[in-house]
Scaffold this motif. Structure first.
Motif, PDB file in Angstrom:
ATOM      1  N   THR A  56       3.935   0.925   3.366  1.00  0.00           N
ATOM      2  CA  THR A  56       2.781   0.930   2.168  1.00  0.00           C
ATOM      3  C   THR A  56       1.352   0.957   3.128  1.00  0.00           C
ATOM      4  O   THR A  56       0.266   1.183   2.476  1.00  0.00           O
ATOM      5  N   ARG A  57       1.543   0.548   4.604  1.00  0.00           N
ATOM      6  CA  ARG A  57       0.550   0.627   5.388  1.00  0.00           C
ATOM      7  C   ARG A  57       0.220   1.878   5.995  1.00  0.00           C
ATOM      8  O   ARG A  57      -0.977   2.113   6.827  1.00  0.00           O
ATOM      9  N   ILE A  58       0.963   2.821   5.578  1.00  0.00           N
ATOM     10  CA  ILE A  58       0.714   4.309   6.048  1.00  0.00           C
ATOM     11  C   ILE A  58      -0.597   4.842   5.380  1.00  0.00           C
ATOM     12  O   ILE A  58      -0.765   4.624   4.192  1.00  0.00           O
ATOM     13  N   PRO A  59      -1.724   5.312   6.104  1.00  0.00           N
ATOM     14  CA  PRO A  59      -2.846   5.967   5.482  1.00  0.00           C
ATOM     15  C   PRO A  59      -2.566   6.658   4.495  1.00  0.00           C
ATOM     16  O   PRO A  59      -1.680   7.778   4.387  1.00  0.00           O
ATOM     17  N   ALA A  60      -3.346   6.653   3.336  1.00  0.00           N
ATOM     18  CA  ALA A  60      -3.130   7.389   2.335  1.00  0.00           C
ATOM     19  C   ALA A  60      -3.481   8.882   2.572  1.00  0.00           C
ATOM     20  O   ALA A  60      -2.726  10.109   2.031  1.00  0.00           O
ATOM     21  N   PRO A  63      -1.329  13.305   6.849  1.00  0.00           N
ATOM     22  CA  PRO A  63      -0.365  14.507   6.581  1.00  0.00           C
ATOM     23  C   PRO A  63       0.855  14.344   6.175  1.00  0.00           C
ATOM     24  O   PRO A  63       1.778  13.734   6.624  1.00  0.00           O
ATOM     25  N   MET A  64       1.310  15.022   5.066  1.00  0.00           N
ATOM     26  CA  MET A  64       2.674  14.858   4.276  1.00  0.00           C
ATOM     27  C   MET A  64       3.926  15.171   5.232  1.00  0.00           C
ATOM     28  O   MET A  64       4.952  14.735   5.286  1.00  0.00           O
ATOM     29  N   ASP A  65       3.620  16.094   6.074  1.00  0.00           N
ATOM     30  CA  ASP A  65       4.411  16.659   7.001  1.00  0.00           C
ATOM     31  C   ASP A  65       4.948  15.718   8.140  1.00  0.00           C
ATOM     32  O   ASP A  65       5.901  15.943   8.814  1.00  0.00           O
ATOM     33  N   ARG A  66       4.216  14.917   8.220  1.00  0.00           N
ATOM     34  CA  ARG A  66       4.451  13.857   9.262  1.00  0.00           C
ATOM     35  C   ARG A  66       4.760  12.361   8.977  1.00  0.00           C
ATOM     36  O   ARG A  66       5.447  11.573   9.762  1.00  0.00           O
ATOM     37  N   ILE A  67       4.688  12.262   7.378  1.00  0.00           N
ATOM     38  CA  ILE A  67       4.813  10.765   6.813  1.00  0.00           C
ATOM     39  C   ILE A  67       6.506  10.653   6.837  1.00  0.00           C
ATOM     40  O   ILE A  67       6.980   9.561   7.526  1.00  0.00           O
ATOM     41  N   GLY A  68       7.051  11.629   6.699  1.00  0.00           N
ATOM     42  CA  GLY A  68       8.721  11.588   6.655  1.00  0.00           C
ATOM     43  C   GLY A  68       9.209  11.300   8.119  1.00  0.00           C
ATOM     44  O   GLY A  68      10.114  10.474   8.227  1.00  0.00           O
TER      45      GLY A  68
END
Length: 229
Positions: A56-60, A63-68
């Motif tokens: 939940t602390r990942i910045p909103a 980049p979506m391709d890096r979140i996973g």
């Protein structure tokens, strides 16, 4: 043994023997940034809760391709730390999972218990406590360590401090500063409680941050208390 920290008491695995009065666990007072991972019961539930909160602390706007990939790597590293602690038959692992200010603290506290085997024919508890402590400390081959002894909450306590070299094959990419407190469990002279603190400091185990964290852990252990029935 049950662990207690700031807030409700989470259950951990049992150290319960017939002593008068019996020791049923221990209490460590830790800041809110630190979390407990029980290693004998409830481990998966604790791991999942900690990871979910970290995600939940990942910045909103990340980049979506890096979140996973980031989530997978974070989970892999965290689970590897927990599994490594479980292999040593530890009781609890404490980690600072929330950032302190603008940086994350590279540190951990691992709690274990040891039952020292008695020589054949020697009655239970016949060894001098200091002799037993030396036996425990010399079992892992650590050299050039600073040793001291005293008393914490009515129990003999031996403190050892040393710097461990990097061990990439075991997941330790950097050298670390380590401080261990070994306490004789009241009423059970053959059983010992061990709290082992480790930090990489700011990248150098002898830097100012490492010094501050070692002093902090000494303060934590100065406030250590047994829990009794």
């Amino acid at each position: 043994m049950q662990a207690e920290r700031n807030g409700p008491t989470p259950e951990a695995a049992g150290l319960v023997d017939a002593v008068d009065p019996p020791v049923t666990g221990y209490r460590l007072l830790l800041p809110a940034e630190w979390v407990q991972v029980p290693l004998r019961r409830g481990t998966e539930e604790a791991v999942r809760q900690i990871l979910d909160e970290a995600f939940t602390r990942i910045p909103a706007d990340a980049p979506m391709d890096r979140i996973g990939p980031y989530k997978r790597e974070l989970e892999r590293r965290f689970r590897a730390s927990v599994e490594g602690a479980q292999k040593g038959k530890a009781l609890d692992l404490y980690l600072p999972v929330k950032p302190l200010g603008d940086f994350n603290i590279g540190a951990s506290i691992l709690v274990t218990e040891s039952l020292v085997p008695r020589p054949s024919g020697r009655p239970r508890g016949a060894s001098e406590p200091t002799e037993t402590a030396v036996q425990l400390l010399s079992s892992d081959g650590v050299e050039d360590a600073d040793l001291s002894s005293g008393e914490i909450d009515g129990a003999l306590a031996v403190r050892r401090e040393h710097v461990a070299g990097a061990a990439p094959e075991r997941g330790a990419e950097l050298p670390s500063r380590r401080v261990e407190y070994i306490l004789s469990v009241p009423g059970d002279p053959d059983r010992w409680f061990v709290a082992a603190f480790s930090t990489v400091g700011g990248g150098d185990p002898r830097d100012e941050l490492a010094e501050v964290l070692v002093e902090w852990f000494d303060a934590v252990m100065a406030n250590f208390r047994w829990r009794r029935a």
